[in-house]
Design a protein around this motif. Structure first.
Motif, PDB file in Angstrom:
ATOM      1  N   SER A 199      -3.400   3.269   4.244  1.00  8.34           N
ATOM      2  CA  SER A 199      -2.114   4.228   4.068  1.00  8.34           C
ATOM      3  C   SER A 199      -2.782   5.738   3.675  1.00  8.34           C
ATOM      4  CB  SER A 199      -1.269   3.403   3.275  1.00  8.34           C
ATOM      5  OG  SER A 199      -1.048   2.589   3.979  1.00  8.34           O
TER       6      SER A 199
ATOM      7  N   SER B   2       6.173   0.994   9.547  1.00  5.92           N
ATOM      8  CA  SER B   2       5.483   0.726  10.892  1.00  5.92           C
ATOM      9  C   SER B   2       5.093  -0.646  10.858  1.00  5.92           C
ATOM     10  CB  SER B   2       3.914   1.223  10.260  1.00  5.92           C
ATOM     11  OG  SER B   2       3.479   0.468   9.120  1.00  5.92           O
ATOM     12  N   THR B   3       5.804  -1.689  10.047  1.00  6.22           N
ATOM     13  CA  THR B   3       5.709  -2.946  10.216  1.00  6.22           C
ATOM     14  C   THR B   3       6.514  -3.456  11.088  1.00  6.22           C
ATOM     15  OG1 THR B   3       4.236  -3.460   8.181  1.00  6.22           O
ATOM     16  CG2 THR B   3       5.066  -5.315   8.872  1.00  6.22           C
TER      17      THR B   3
ATOM     18  N   SER C 228       1.277   5.552   7.601  1.00  6.00           N
ATOM     19  CA  SER C 228       1.127   4.496   7.224  1.00  6.00           C
ATOM     20  C   SER C 228       1.077   3.532   8.568  1.00  6.00           C
ATOM     21  CB  SER C 228       1.677   3.072   6.496  1.00  6.00           C
ATOM     22  OG  SER C 228       2.694   3.483   5.263  1.00  6.00           O
TER      23      SER C 228
ATOM     24  N   ASP D 142       4.968   2.630   5.043  1.00  9.84           N
ATOM     25  CA  ASP D 142       4.914   0.797   5.282  1.00  9.84           C
ATOM     26  C   ASP D 142       5.866   0.176   6.155  1.00  9.84           C
ATOM     27  OD1 ASP D 142       2.418  -0.804   5.382  1.00  9.84           O
ATOM     28  OD2 ASP D 142       2.326  -1.000   2.908  1.00  9.84           O
TER      29      ASP D 142
ATOM     30  N   LYS E 175       0.598  -1.511  -0.482  1.00  6.25           N
ATOM     31  CA  LYS E 175      -0.291   0.052  -0.133  1.00  6.25           C
ATOM     32  C   LYS E 175       1.005   1.076  -0.118  1.00  6.25           C
ATOM     33  CE  LYS E 175      -2.664  -2.033   3.238  1.00  6.25           C
ATOM     34  NZ  LYS E 175      -4.057  -1.715   4.305  1.00  6.25           N
ATOM     35  N   GLY E 176       2.148   1.292   0.660  1.00  7.56           N
ATOM     36  CA  GLY E 176       2.906   2.397   0.544  1.00  7.56           C
ATOM     37  C   GLY E 176       3.624   2.745  -0.606  1.00  7.56           C
TER      38      GLY E 176
ATOM     39  N   SER F 196       0.509   0.299  10.987  1.00  2.00           N
ATOM     40  CA  SER F 196      -0.076  -1.158  11.286  1.00  2.00           C
ATOM     41  C   SER F 196      -0.572  -1.017  12.699  1.00  2.00           C
ATOM     42  CB  SER F 196       1.523  -1.686  11.402  1.00  2.00           C
ATOM     43  OG  SER F 196       1.830  -1.934   9.750  1.00  2.00           O
TER      44      SER F 196
END
Ligand code: FAD
Ligand code: MG
Length: 363
Positions: A220, A315-316, A259, A312, A193-194, A261
């Motif tokens: 995101s 964030s994960t 983003s 993204d 998505k990023g 998560s």
């Protein structure tokens, strides 16, 4: 003389029409679609040729669909990633496109910087958990709501086998060439998505009529340009304990990628235990770092950079690393982070404090 006057009046009228056009405020257009198994919402301000609205919104969607179809999908045999996965264990060295080579390179950077907390080779484990079948917070209708009664948690033995095929350091990547060991599967779900935001930014940059936009790809978000009144963009941050509400808003300029998560985005609950979709590559189980959600904000540095991808990926990674290491990792990438821990406490990088307004609180 009469002809001259007529000509002058004609010129004056044309100038007036042009000036009125110049002064006209940009108009707002909104569109909601689905792509990449999620909801894409577009708010776009256009000036001048406002008939371009349909073209712009359609181009945004087609660039996201193309990205999935040509490069990122692990399901469609039209994508590069599909064939890299399909040839795992074949010993065949595959040449990647420049586009995918660059993405893989940036992902390797985050893998190294996060000490493996972000690992895009954990496809075999993600498939074992069957994450794709879990209903998503922002699902676009293509996901199946797993009946919790029939969901079976993978056994430790199954996970051990799947984990043997995980590890970016075990993949054979040499510049634009790649060869995966047997059963290793790439999974770019944590950055897709990023990456979409980065592609959308390129589409908007080519549209002269677009003066500002907020594009959300399943949560995101890209802010672009400015609002007609010059005020900043507002982006809400979901309360991970009550997803119908937000904990606060970020008030930010154009050119930011954000983003989040969270353990509420995709999960299945079995016997009161929540199994969510962010896996700790060290254990193969959903990460248990005392974190409920992580929001990363990255500001645009130059048009060719990968703010969406990094926001993204980070964030994960920060979710897996927990508060202290997570905030450190974000700062190392020049990113701002906001983390909500399992007690509901909010932790932020220093820079984030100037963007974040708590709900129902004065700054
Ligand atoms: P993030 O935290 O950004 O990422 C979590 C996802 O990344 C997990 O689902 C897993 O796949 C992977 N992951 C987990 N832990 C790690 C880790 N430690 N390091 C690296 N990666 C990790 N969903 C559908 O329901 N239907 C679809 O058809 C569909 N198609 C998609 C197509 C594409 C190209 C992409 C990118 C996504 C698609 N999705 C689809 C959504 C996808 O299955 C994930 O649920 C989604 O990408 C998770 O995003 P997130 O922001 O919620 O979580
Ligand atoms: Mg992510």
């Amino acid at each position: 003389m009469k002809k001259y006057l007529q000509k002058m009046i004609g010129i004056l009228l044309a100038v007036c029409i042009l000036c009125c056009g110049c002064n006209r405020q940009p108009q707002m257009y909104q569109k909601v679609d689905t792509a990449m198994g999620t909801i894409i919402s577009q708010t776009i301000y256009l000036s001048g040729d406002t008939t371009a609205a349909d073209t712009v919104t359609a181009e945004v969607i087609s660039c996201i669909n193309d990205l999935e179809k040509e490069y990122l999908s692990w399901r469609m045999d039209s994508s590069e990633l599909y064939w890299i996965n399909a040839k795992a264990g074949s010993g065949q060295l595959l040449e990647m496109s420049d586009f995918l080579t660059n993405i893989v390179k940036q992902c390797q950077n985050v893998y190294v910087a996060s000490d493996g907390a972000f690992d895009f080779t954990l496809g075999s484990v993600a498939r074992l958990w069957n994450i794709d079948s879990w209903a998503g917070q922002f699902q676009g209708g293509s996901t199946v709501n797993t009946s919790q009664a029939v969901y079976r948690i993978p056994t430790r033995e199954e996970l051990d086998v799947a984990m043997m095929a995980v590890g970016c350091n075990l993949s054979n990547i040499d510049g634009s060439y790649i060869n995966l060991p047997e059963r290793m599967q790439l999974d770019l779900g944590a950055v897709g998505k990023g990456i979409a935001l980065d592609c959308v930014k390129q589409v908007l940059l080519q549209q002269e009529a677009v003066t500002g936009a907020v594009i959300s790809v399943g949560g995101s978000i890209l802010t672009y340009g400015s609002k007609p009144d010059g005020s900043l963009w507002n982006v809400g941050i979901v309360d991970p304990f009550d997803t119908a509400h937000s904990i606060g808003i970020l008030t930010i300029p154009g050119g930011c990628s954000i983003s989040t998560s969270g353990d509420y985005e995709r999960y299945v609950e079995v016997d009161g235990v929540r199994y969510h979709h962010i896996i700790d590559p060290a254990t193969g189980y959903p990460a248990d770092s005392g974190v409920k959600s992580v929001t990363i904000l990255l500001k645009d540095n130059n048009v060719d950079s990968y703010e969406g991808l990094f926001s993204d990926a980070l964030s994960t990674a920060c979710f897996v690393l927990g508060v202290d290491k997570g905030l450190g990792l974000a700062e190392a990438f020049g990113a701002e982070a906001l983390m909500v821990d399992s007690r509901g406490e909010i932790h932020m990088t220093e820079g984030m404090e100037s963007y974040f307004y708590l709900s129902n609180a004065e700054k």
